[in-house]
Design an enzyme around this catalytic site. Structure first.
Site, short mmCIF file in Angstrom:
data_model
loop_
_atom_site.label_atom_id
_atom_site.label_comp_id
_atom_site.label_asym_id
_atom_site.label_seq_id
_atom_site.Cartn_x
_atom_site.Cartn_y
_atom_site.Cartn_z
N HIS A 18 58.59 79.57 21.67
CA HIS A 18 57.57 78.73 22.29
C HIS A 18 57.26 79.28 23.68
CE1 HIS A 18 55.33 75.08 23.25
NE2 HIS A 18 55.87 75.18 24.46
N ASP B 41 54.88 61.98 21.89
CA ASP B 41 54.44 63.02 22.82
C ASP B 41 52.93 63.17 22.80
OD1 ASP B 41 54.91 65.32 24.65
OD2 ASP B 41 53.89 66.36 23.03
N ARG C 239 49.44 61.71 30.39
CA ARG C 239 49.88 62.48 31.56
C ARG C 239 48.76 63.39 32.07
NH1 ARG C 239 54.37 65.75 29.23
NH2 ARG C 239 54.35 66.78 31.22
N SER D 188 58.98 66.90 26.40
CA SER D 188 57.79 67.06 25.57
C SER D 188 57.91 68.32 24.70
CB SER D 188 56.57 67.16 26.51
OG SER D 188 55.46 67.72 25.87
N LYS E 280 59.24 68.47 20.35
CA LYS E 280 58.40 69.08 19.30
C LYS E 280 59.12 70.24 18.62
CE LYS E 280 55.10 69.25 22.26
NZ LYS E 280 53.97 69.33 23.15
N1 URA Z 1 53.51 71.89 26.99
C1 URA Z 1 53.92 70.80 26.32
O1 URA Z 1 53.98 70.77 25.10
N2 URA Z 1 54.24 69.71 27.06
C2 URA Z 1 54.19 69.67 28.40
O2 URA Z 1 54.52 68.66 28.98
C3 URA Z 1 53.75 70.83 29.07
C4 URA Z 1 53.43 71.94 28.33
#
Ligand code: URA
Length: 433
Positions: free
Chosen positions: A82, A161, A168, A183, A187
């Protein structure tokens, strides 16, 4: 339990209990806790932070706020990677086929671009025919058969999220390490892989503007992953200029293909070879960093990784003739050379500024509803450290917008100059494990 008491507790800088965090996540996900209370708590977290236990509890609660993916029917160790988001970041398109060609399984859920940063899904969809919506059993079958699938995240994965991130984004509460870490990690953990490699970007084009913040975010995420029994490692990489030369969807796919043909830019190759080596170690394919690098290099030079990208494109409905011959990709109506109005050494190509300019030329979205132009973007001719004379070419802009001239100054101004020679930073600054 009352949400207002939880907000006040965090406002006073106190530690939230697991039950309080669970109460918030559950209530916010099912709609009994309204957006205004969730954003108030997010702001309190921004100001007062969270300790290790709170972050880990928040991640776990979010992870189980919806479906999780069971990859146990895929044989072997499943790896994932990621990136925290960058400009010109086409790493997954190169690294995915590279590790899969080494026999490692990558079942990856990617995201779309928003704002100045691009997303793997938009890049993939710029290859004619490619679909990122693959049904779950087909996804598993594809990974078992060819070792790789790159797909979109389903709506039922970490719904908390989805709601919280949207909130956010509009309440000034994105830049908080506990919120970013929970967050991203919720995931990644819900996606079911055994190992996770995090590419944490720092610099002008990244969420984390400096190395110290990036290191803290990386350490926080590695701790969360390890506490939930996944081999999690992170690399801290430079985003004080775009990665590689191309910014924009099909332009980046072309660069990824050229990289897999051995003609890629130095920084992208260096990043993919090193990250790939770490992923091979996580998958227990190799026992040392050096061995991993050699295996990755061999798949790059033999053309097997390129062949893996062709297999991926075909499996997801696309036509691999574009991968083999990138001149077939559609081009923008205007391809304009941009020349320097200064002389000197380039010390920065501000990734936020050039990423925003590329977005305005059509390569990105400023709202979720915007439609992307797959051909639009910018191709650099120079990188940090290069000397540029006045009137020398800095880059090309690719666009279908008739009013493109209004964006040219923004592109030129993203290049920052120095009179003296500039040191070039290595692309990977540090490894956190
Ligand atoms: N990427 C994400 O998935 N979440 C965040 O809070 C910031 C970047």
């Amino acid at each position: 339990m009352r949400m207002v008491d939880i907000i006040i507790k965090k406002k006073e800088g106190k530690k939230l209990l697991k039950e309080e965090i669970n109460f918030f996540v559950k209530g916010f996900t099912n709609g009994t806790i309204p957006d205004y209370q969730a954003s108030s708590l997010a702001m309190a977290i921004c100001f007062n932070g969270m300790d290790k236990d709170e972050i880990s509890n928040l991640t776990e609660a979010m992870l189980y706020s919806g479906d999780t993916i069971d990859l146990s029917s895929i044989n072997g160790i499943k790896v994932d990677k990621h990136s925290t988001g960058g400009v010109g970041d086409k790493t997954s398109l190169v690294l995915g086929p590279l590790v899969a060609s080494c026999g490692v399984k990558l079942a990856k859920m990617s995201g779309r671009g928003l704002g100045h940063t691009g997303g793997t899904l938009d890049k993939l969809e710029s290859i004619p025919g490619v679909s990122i919506n693959i049904e779950r059993t087909q996804f598993i079958k594809q990974v078992n058969e060819i070792g790789i699938a790159l797909v979109g995240q389903t709506g039922s994965l970490v719904p908390c999220d989805k709601k919280l991130y949207a909130l956010r984004d509009v309440t000034g509460t994105v830049d908080s390490i506990p919120l970013i870490a929970s967050s991203i990690m919720s995931k990644k953990l819900a996606s079911g892989s055994d190992t996770i490699l995090l590419d944490v970007k720092f610099g002008s084009g990244a969420f984390m503007k400096n190395l110290d913040d990036a290191r803290e975010l990386a350490k926080t995420m590695v701790e969360i992953g390890d506490s939930l029994k996944r081999d999690t490692r992170a690399i801290l990489t430079d985003m004080d200029q775009p990665l590689g030369m191309a910014i924009g969807n099909n332009l980046e796919v072309i660069e990824a293909c050229e990289t897999l043909k051995g003609k890629g830019p130095k920084d992208l190759i260096e990043l993919c070879v090193n990250a790939g080596s770490i992923m091979l170690m996580q998958a227990k394919k190799v026992s040392s960093y050096q061995e991993g690098k050699e295996l990755i290099q061999s798949k790059l030079s033999s053309g097997e990784a390129l062949e893996k990208l062709c297999q991926l494109v075909k499996a997801q409905g696309g036509d691999d003739k574009y991968i083999k011959d990138t001149s077939l990709f559609e081009k923008s109506k205007y391809i304009i050379n941009i020349y320097s109005n200064k002389e000197g050494y380039i010390k920065e190509i501000n990734a936020l500024e050039i990423g925003e300019a590329a977005m305005k030329l059509g390569a990105g979205r400023s709202t979720k509803e915007d439609i992307i132009d797959p051909t639009a973007g910018i191709v650099l001719s120079k990188k940090v450290g290069d000397f540029v004379s006045k009137e020398e070419k800095l880059c090309e802009i690719h666009t279908n917008k008739d009013d493109y001239k209004v964006y040219i100054d923004e592109v030129i101004e993203s290049f920052k100059f120095s009179d003296t020679k500039v040191d070039i930073n290595p692309i990977i600054h540090e490894i956190v494990e």
